[in-house]
Design a protein around this motif. Sequence first.
Motif, PDB file in Angstrom:
ATOM      1  N   GLU A 213       0.822  -1.208   0.000  1.00  0.00           N
ATOM      2  CA  GLU A 213       0.000   0.000   0.000  1.00  0.00           C
ATOM      3  C   GLU A 213       0.861   1.266   0.000  1.00  0.00           C
ATOM      4  OE1 GLU A 213      -2.666  -0.233   3.274  1.00  0.00           O
ATOM      5  OE2 GLU A 213      -4.052  -1.602   2.263  1.00  0.00           O
ATOM      6  N   VAL A 214       1.958   1.211   0.750  1.00  0.00           N
ATOM      7  CA  VAL A 214       2.832   2.393   0.839  1.00  0.00           C
ATOM      8  C   VAL A 214       3.771   2.463  -0.363  1.00  0.00           C
ATOM      9  CG1 VAL A 214       4.613   3.555   2.206  1.00  0.00           C
ATOM     10  CG2 VAL A 214       2.715   2.398   3.360  1.00  0.00           C
ATOM     11  N   ILE A 215       4.421   1.350  -0.670  1.00  0.00           N
ATOM     12  CA  ILE A 215       5.336   1.302  -1.818  1.00  0.00           C
ATOM     13  C   ILE A 215       4.518   0.852  -3.029  1.00  0.00           C
ATOM     14  CG2 ILE A 215       7.588   0.448  -2.627  1.00  0.00           C
ATOM     15  CD1 ILE A 215       7.735   1.908   0.046  1.00  0.00           C
ATOM     16  N   ASN A 216       3.671   1.727  -3.498  1.00  0.00           N
ATOM     17  CA  ASN A 216       2.673   1.342  -4.510  1.00  0.00           C
ATOM     18  C   ASN A 216       3.069   1.683  -5.937  1.00  0.00           C
ATOM     19  OD1 ASN A 216       2.486   4.062  -4.433  1.00  0.00           O
ATOM     20  ND2 ASN A 216       0.334   4.160  -3.855  1.00  0.00           N
ATOM     21  N   PHE A 217       4.349   1.942  -6.162  1.00  0.00           N
ATOM     22  CA  PHE A 217       4.783   2.311  -7.507  1.00  0.00           C
ATOM     23  C   PHE A 217       5.444   1.143  -8.244  1.00  0.00           C
ATOM     24  CE2 PHE A 217       7.632   3.860  -4.173  1.00  0.00           C
ATOM     25  CZ  PHE A 217       8.787   3.138  -4.444  1.00  0.00           C
ATOM     26  N   PHE A 218       5.417  -0.048  -7.642  1.00  0.00           N
ATOM     27  CA  PHE A 218       5.985  -1.231  -8.290  1.00  0.00           C
ATOM     28  C   PHE A 218       4.927  -2.022  -9.053  1.00  0.00           C
ATOM     29  CE2 PHE A 218       9.301  -1.234  -4.787  1.00  0.00           C
ATOM     30  CZ  PHE A 218      10.321  -0.826  -5.627  1.00  0.00           C
ATOM     31  N   ASN A 239      16.035  -5.018   0.311  1.00  0.00           N
ATOM     32  CA  ASN A 239      16.507  -3.752   0.889  1.00  0.00           C
ATOM     33  C   ASN A 239      15.352  -2.801   1.150  1.00  0.00           C
ATOM     34  OD1 ASN A 239      19.400  -2.900   1.355  1.00  0.00           O
ATOM     35  ND2 ASN A 239      19.648  -4.061  -0.528  1.00  0.00           N
ATOM     36  N   ILE A 240      14.501  -2.630   0.153  1.00  0.00           N
ATOM     37  CA  ILE A 240      13.387  -1.683   0.286  1.00  0.00           C
ATOM     38  C   ILE A 240      12.427  -2.128   1.385  1.00  0.00           C
ATOM     39  CG2 ILE A 240      11.374  -0.693  -0.909  1.00  0.00           C
ATOM     40  CD1 ILE A 240      13.013  -0.990  -3.526  1.00  0.00           C
ATOM     41  N   TYR A 241      12.150  -3.422   1.421  1.00  0.00           N
ATOM     42  CA  TYR A 241      11.197  -3.952   2.402  1.00  0.00           C
ATOM     43  C   TYR A 241      11.709  -3.776   3.829  1.00  0.00           C
ATOM     44  CZ  TYR A 241       8.217  -7.247   4.918  1.00  0.00           C
ATOM     45  OH  TYR A 241       7.351  -7.819   5.806  1.00  0.00           O
ATOM     46  N   TYR A 242      12.914  -4.227   4.100  1.00  0.00           N
ATOM     47  CA  TYR A 242      13.434  -4.161   5.470  1.00  0.00           C
ATOM     48  C   TYR A 242      13.787  -2.734   5.882  1.00  0.00           C
ATOM     49  CZ  TYR A 242      13.359  -9.215   5.636  1.00  0.00           C
ATOM     50  OH  TYR A 242      12.938 -10.521   5.640  1.00  0.00           O
ATOM     51  N   PHE A 243      14.172  -1.921   4.915  1.00  0.00           N
ATOM     52  CA  PHE A 243      14.410  -0.504   5.206  1.00  0.00           C
ATOM     53  C   PHE A 243      13.094   0.164   5.599  1.00  0.00           C
ATOM     54  CE2 PHE A 243      15.361   3.927   4.433  1.00  0.00           C
ATOM     55  CZ  PHE A 243      16.692   4.038   4.829  1.00  0.00           C
ATOM     56  N   PHE A 244      12.041  -0.150   4.868  1.00  0.00           N
ATOM     57  CA  PHE A 244      10.707   0.389   5.155  1.00  0.00           C
ATOM     58  C   PHE A 244      10.269   0.019   6.564  1.00  0.00           C
ATOM     59  CE2 PHE A 244       6.168  -0.863   5.253  1.00  0.00           C
ATOM     60  CZ  PHE A 244       5.590   0.391   5.200  1.00  0.00           C
ATOM     61  N   HIS A 245      10.400  -1.267   6.923  1.00  0.00           N
ATOM     62  CA  HIS A 245       9.944  -1.711   8.239  1.00  0.00           C
ATOM     63  C   HIS A 245      10.859  -1.245   9.371  1.00  0.00           C
ATOM     64  CE1 HIS A 245       6.319  -4.035   7.593  1.00  0.00           C
ATOM     65  NE2 HIS A 245       6.850  -4.505   6.487  1.00  0.00           N
ATOM     66  N   PHE A 247      12.369   1.684   9.510  1.00  0.00           N
ATOM     67  CA  PHE A 247      12.277   3.124   9.764  1.00  0.00           C
ATOM     68  C   PHE A 247      10.881   3.708   9.554  1.00  0.00           C
ATOM     69  CE2 PHE A 247      16.694   2.288   8.535  1.00  0.00           C
ATOM     70  CZ  PHE A 247      17.329   2.727   9.694  1.00  0.00           C
ATOM     71  N   LYS A 248       9.877   2.856   9.381  1.00  0.00           N
ATOM     72  CA  LYS A 248       8.530   3.384   9.113  1.00  0.00           C
ATOM     73  C   LYS A 248       7.992   4.184  10.290  1.00  0.00           C
ATOM     74  CE  LYS A 248       6.109  -0.827  10.556  1.00  0.00           C
ATOM     75  NZ  LYS A 248       5.228  -1.925  10.146  1.00  0.00           N
ATOM     76  N   GLU A 249       8.268   3.732  11.516  1.00  0.00           N
ATOM     77  CA  GLU A 249       7.771   4.461  12.682  1.00  0.00           C
ATOM     78  C   GLU A 249       8.385   5.849  12.758  1.00  0.00           C
ATOM     79  OE1 GLU A 249       8.378   2.146  16.168  1.00  0.00           O
ATOM     80  OE2 GLU A 249       7.196   0.459  15.437  1.00  0.00           O
ATOM     81  N   PHE A 250       9.668   5.933  12.449  1.00  0.00           N
ATOM     82  CA  PHE A 250      10.360   7.228  12.455  1.00  0.00           C
ATOM     83  C   PHE A 250       9.750   8.158  11.414  1.00  0.00           C
ATOM     84  CE2 PHE A 250      13.644   9.885  10.480  1.00  0.00           C
ATOM     85  CZ  PHE A 250      14.039  10.651  11.570  1.00  0.00           C
ATOM     86  N   VAL A 251       9.545   7.644  10.216  1.00  0.00           N
ATOM     87  CA  VAL A 251       8.990   8.456   9.126  1.00  0.00           C
ATOM     88  C   VAL A 251       7.571   8.896   9.447  1.00  0.00           C
ATOM     89  CG1 VAL A 251       8.275   8.436   6.705  1.00  0.00           C
ATOM     90  CG2 VAL A 251      10.443   7.384   7.376  1.00  0.00           C
TER      91      VAL A 251
END
Length: 268
Positions: A213-218, A239-245, A247-251
Amino acid sequence: KHSIIYLKKKELLNDFKKLIRFNEFPIGGLPQIAMFKLCKKAREKGIKVLIGGYGADEHFGSYKTFLLKNVKDNQLIDGRVFDNKNFLKDTNQNKTHQNKIIKQNFYEKKISYFLNLKIPRTSLMCDRFSMSNSVEFRNPFLDRRIYNFVNQSKYEYMKTENKYPIINILKSKGLFNNSYKKNYIQSPQNEYMKSKKIIKILKDIIYDTEFVEVINFFKMQKITEELKNNQILAWQIMNIYYFFHAFKEFVFTNDLKKGKKIFNILKK
């Protein structure tokens, strides 16, 4: 005394999730995970300082891309070109955001690798992974004096793709193996990424509702079809998946704070 450090397939994901937090940046490849394990082993052995050889390839132009007259902006050091636009939604085909030709001479390429591409990313990795283990990591080849010496115009013999100055020193000491052949990919990363366990995890990632839902450009369907055959793509998705999870709370927290601040300003 030498120590052997093993990087096992079953440890890959746990290490990956942990290291992406330390690095605060995508993990470039399996060698970076091995570097962390090396720093960890050094700490266990009571070693305080590690010496690295990063920068030698950049000094002496020993990547395949140095031999090419024109290089594409998404070309890997072993000469392969990886194009992501086929996996993105609504890509404007007229935009030259990838496959752009970069015309650079030998020295311009070296400067680009030192200041923009390889060295900044590698230095960050060395710094973060060594600090996380209370070890200091030094790279003598990144010393400014060596950089200036190698790039002086009168040392034309250093314009080489084979690191001859270093090889000649090793030969004089009887330390060079004449059967040596440069291996651009030193790790079994491709083999690891083809394993059934990793492929299953990658497919679970693609069907993670929150992530999608968040990374919806793929183009998720197209990515699913390519995972088994395209290990670079598989590594990028991880990389994208684990980076997202990681730091998602921070963002999301920062976005919430910004939203409240804007709301308070509008109230006034």
